[in-house]
Scaffold this active site. Structure first.
Site, PDB file in Angstrom:
ATOM      1  CG  ASP A 294       8.922 -40.625  61.813  1.00 52.20           C
ATOM      2  OD1 ASP A 294       9.407 -40.094  62.757  1.00 52.20           O
ATOM      3  OD2 ASP A 294       8.669 -41.748  61.665  1.00 52.20           O
TER       4      ASP A 294
HETATM    5  C1  NOJ Z   1      10.939 -42.041  64.891  1.00 54.45           C
HETATM    6  C2  NOJ Z   1       9.715 -42.969  64.894  1.00 54.45           C
HETATM    7  O1  NOJ Z   1       9.361 -43.451  63.786  1.00 54.45           O
HETATM    8  C3  NOJ Z   1       8.255 -42.106  65.203  1.00 54.45           C
HETATM    9  O2  NOJ Z   1       7.344 -43.003  65.532  1.00 54.45           O
HETATM   10  C4  NOJ Z   1       8.823 -41.305  66.561  1.00 54.45           C
HETATM   11  O3  NOJ Z   1       7.593 -40.666  67.198  1.00 54.45           O
HETATM   12  C5  NOJ Z   1       9.697 -40.291  66.205  1.00 54.45           C
HETATM   13  N1  NOJ Z   1      11.011 -41.210  66.057  1.00 54.45           N
HETATM   14  C6  NOJ Z   1      10.105 -39.625  67.380  1.00 54.45           C
HETATM   15  O4  NOJ Z   1      10.758 -40.023  68.469  1.00 54.45           O
END
Ligand code: NOJ
Length: 761
Positions: A294
């Site tokens: 993430d």
């Molecule tokens: C953080 C989020 O937790 C995740 O779900 C997302 O895909 C990413 N940022 C990218 O935007």
């Protein structure tokens, strides 16, 4: 000619052949031709180039995280050097083509970039937020919305969505509950698979499909106290049976990628979890796609107190099986020196790069790196008429009728006057929800507009906003300011209600009250909304409460005040039209709650599939309950009314016991006993009475939807097999244990009839 370049030339020559062979294969079915080509690419790559494939950069600085510290110039140089394998948030056919061109024209090996983006419930055409859409329990509809989202995304040059989120979430305080399929592991599994199939289609190389991503692996929805990113503490049984079930299903369905999660479980951040990523996913489940971190989660191992610096964070993450670093800026610094110093084996990089290249091959990027970036297609596809029609249909299927006393609903089309009141009544933006990708601001149909579209000039519409809900600038990253004091619009609202036959009151949450980082300690109607409702009630109690929200709300008070409540979530581009379809009976509501609605926030986390405990029920003090209120939900999981009524006949079992791999049939007759056609979702729950690990008092294991004309009857049948009964047992495998089971059937998780059978193995 240098032998290396000869190999590259040969490789490019035969790529189309490779691509064709990939077309019918899922990510887990290894294609020897592709694998062979990956071998030869790996042979050509330097360590730096391998690391490059494992690096993902953000393309813009305002979407999802803190601004990057690397300037665009450096980024450009890195693209040219083949030091970046993927980018997120680079959008439009033009921008993706330009970025791809940099790599294809300058980098040594010309390995195409992979573009990713959060397409959570639509790209330009917005569908209901995932929690809302899950209330449809309509797997085909959800597959369709994902496939339309994929088509629009692909037409804008993007190859990969960071969806579906299949985190089981039981806590209304958690802002991201809006992004998944609610509290049930089975429902999350089947909905997750439907969405994956919708995004990916039958062939990833098709220009109308994109790669999906099962996230967040794992446990993210179990954050303590519903506080986003917070610590998770679960035991093995809960982890396997409640949290991982949907991920196992996603892996089996061939989802192209996984994303790990920000949280730790039992002291180990998921991003560095060998057990989750290496042993379970890539080991036991034999998964062949890749794992993206993430956003920055590899670097966050330092804040967790699990790594002392970037070098250690990189080492822990790569060893654990995190293949791609999303904006963590760790792999680009750490991996090369770690290999040089023999701290990690280069084979780890090879494994990660192989997985990433595999996805690129399946997408057809080696055949034509620009195939998705087509300006003409982009123009034709985005917001196509049939996409909006599907959005309206899926939106109305997602609406849940929570209450309808004295048949206030449906509204008569010859009604003379309607008051339409509330901060969300003419809001053309909030219905788009959070995680709205490229939806244009204020592009949704409001409830007021939807009602006007139905009644035209035939009824007098008295609109009054009554009060603001969220104030000031609203966006993904901005904290939301709620209006707690300004009641100056109440007088106008009360006058509108006084002069109308019926009041449609649209209350709930601002679109940016749920989503990432949007956890709350309270789940009541915020701001001055309850006071507004109280004021309107003084003059007119013929109120239909239309709710917009991304989490379960505490509706205890409004439920006592108004005769009708319609839960509409955030329904997307066509929200107002879909709501009007239901308000006026052009569509008979059929949605069922994918999550329990509590009586107050103190019950959270609240979920129907609880354990019995040693002290399940008593009128005495010493049992598992509360002294100041009920332990039951106000509106339970699976609940939803219709404009008709359904009667369940007596549940029939084909036998009272079965064994081994055999099965028994359960059947029940459903009759539409009302006056209009309607759709019922027949739900099947089981309870394993005595097991090697305690089992929930009931757990959903199957469901069917039936549409019946008035007076019509249909027999609905289910097969109960060992698969229906299986769980992750004390033997650490998924299996059915012998013993006695209750099977329950009904239209929600509370009103059920029960039978008992024995399973012998
Ligand atoms: C953080 C989020 O937790 C995740 O779900 C997302 O895909 C990413 N940022 C990218 O935007």
């Amino acid at each position: 000619m240098n032998i290396k370049y000869l190999k590259i030339a040969l490789f490019l020559l035969i790529t189309p052949v490779i691509q064709m062979t990939a077309q019918t294969q899922g990510i887990n079915d290894l294609d020897p031709v592709i694998e062979h080509k990956i071998d030869s690419i790996l042979e050509l790559m330097t360590v730096k180039e391998k690391v490059g494939q494992m690096v993902q950069y953000n393309g813009s600085f305002d979407v999802t995280g803190a601004p990057s510290d690397i300037d665009s110039k450096t980024k450009l140089e890195k693209l040219k050097n083949g030091e970046v394998g993927s980018m997120l948030n680079v959008l439009t056919s033009k921008a993706t083509r330009e970025a791809q061109q940099v790599v294809m024209e300058h980098s040594r090996l010309k390995i195409p970039l992979l573009f990713g983006y959060d397409v959570i419930h639509g790209y330009k055409t917005m569908f209901p937020v995932p929690l809302g859409e899950s209330a449809s329990w309509d797997l085909e509809a959800m597959k369709l919305s994902a496939s339309i989202a994929a088509k629009e995304t692909a037409a804008a040059g993007v190859h990969w969505t960071f969806a579906p989120m299949i985190d089981v979430s039981r806590d209304a305080r958690w802002g991201r509950i809006m992004e998944g399929a609610g509290e049930d592991p089975y429902l999350n599994s089947v909905i997750g698979v439907a969405r994956i199939k919708g995004f990916q289609g039958g062939d990833l190389a098709d220009i109308a499909t994109i790669a999906a991503c099962a996230k967040h692996f794992a446990g993210y929805g179990f954050a303590e106290a519903g506080r986003d990113y917070n610590t998770v503490n679960v035991g093995e049984s809960e982890l396997q049976n409640a949290i991982l079930m949907p991920f196992k299903a996603a892996s089996e369905a061939g989802v192209a990628t996984f994303m790990n999660s920000f949280n730790e479980i039992d002291g180990v951040p998921s991003t560095a979890s060998n057990y989750l990523q290496r042993d379970l996913l890539k080991g036991d489940w034999d998964y062949k796609g890749f794992m993206v971190s993430d956003w920055g989660s590899i670097a966050e191992l330092i804040s967790h107190g699990y790594a002392k610096d970037k070098m250690q964070a990189g080492e822990l993450a790569v060893v654990a099986g995190s293949d791609m670093d999303m904006e963590g800026r760790v792999y680009e610094e750490a991996l090369e020196p770690l290999v040089a110093e023999n701290k990690i084996e280069e084979a780890l990089l090879d494994d990660a790069v192989r997985r990433i290249l595999r996805v690129k091959f399946h997408l057809g990027l080696f055949e034509d790196p620009y195939k998705y970036s087509d300006a003409q297609r982009e123009k034709e596809v985005l917001l196509a008429k049939e996409h909006l029609e599907a959005a309206r249909d899926i939106a109305r299927k997602s609406i849940v009728l929570l209450k309808n006393e004295s048949e206030v609903l449906p509204l008569k089309k010859d009604v003379k006057s309607i008051a339409v009141i509330g901060p969300l009544a003419d809001d053309t933006d909030s219905p788009l929800g959070n995680w709205r990708a490229q939806a244009d601001k204020n592009s949704a149909v409001s409830v007021l507009e939807g009602i006007k579209n139905v009644v035209g000039n035939n009824a007098q519409i008295n609109y009054a906003k009554g009060a603001d809900l969220g104030m000031g600038e609203r966006s993904f990253l901005m904290p939301l300011t709620i209006n707690e004091t300004d009641t100056s619009g109440f007088t106008e609202a009360v006058a509108a209600a006084e002069n109308s036959e019926v009041v449609v009151m649209v209350l709930g949450e601002d679109a940016f009250q749920t989503g990432e980082g949007r956890s709350q300690t309270g789940i009541q109607l915020r701001g001055v909304q309850q006071e507004l409702l109280d004021a309107v009630l003084e003059v007119n109690d013929n109120i239909v409460l239309v709710l917009m929200n991304g989490r379960p709300l505490d509706l205890s008070k409004p439920n006592e005040q108004v005769p009708a409540i319609l839960e509409t979530w955030f329904l997307g581009s066509e929200a107002g039209n879909a709501i009007a379809d239901v308000l006026f009976g052009d569509y008979n509501p059929s949605g069922k709650l994918p999550v329990s609605f509590p009586r107050n926030v103190g019950q959270e986390p609240l979920y129907y599939n609880q354990k019995n405990t040693g002290r399940p029920s008593s009128t005495m003090v010493t049992y598992s309950g509360y002294q100041d209120g009920s332990r039951e939900a106000l509106f339970p999981f699976g609940y939803g009314l219709s404009y008709t009524t359904f009667e369940y006949g007596k549940l029939q079992l084909s036998a009272s016991e079965f064994s081994g791999d055999s099965s028994i049939e359960l059947s029940v007759k459903i009759t539409n006993t009302g006056n209009v056609a309607g759709k019922e979702t027949v739900q099947l729950y089981i309870h394993d009475l005595v097991a090697s690990r305690t089992r929930p008092v009931k757990e959903l294991r199957d469901f069917r939807q039936v549409t019946l004309e008035p007076g019509a009857t249909q027999t609905v049948s289910f097969t109960i097999s060992p698969k229906t009964l299986a769980f992750y047992t004390a033997n650490r495998v998924w299996e059915a244990e012998a013993g006695e089971f209750d099977v329950m059937i009904g239209g929600n998780s509370v009103d059920l009839q029960k039978a008992t059978f024995q399973y012998k193995n």
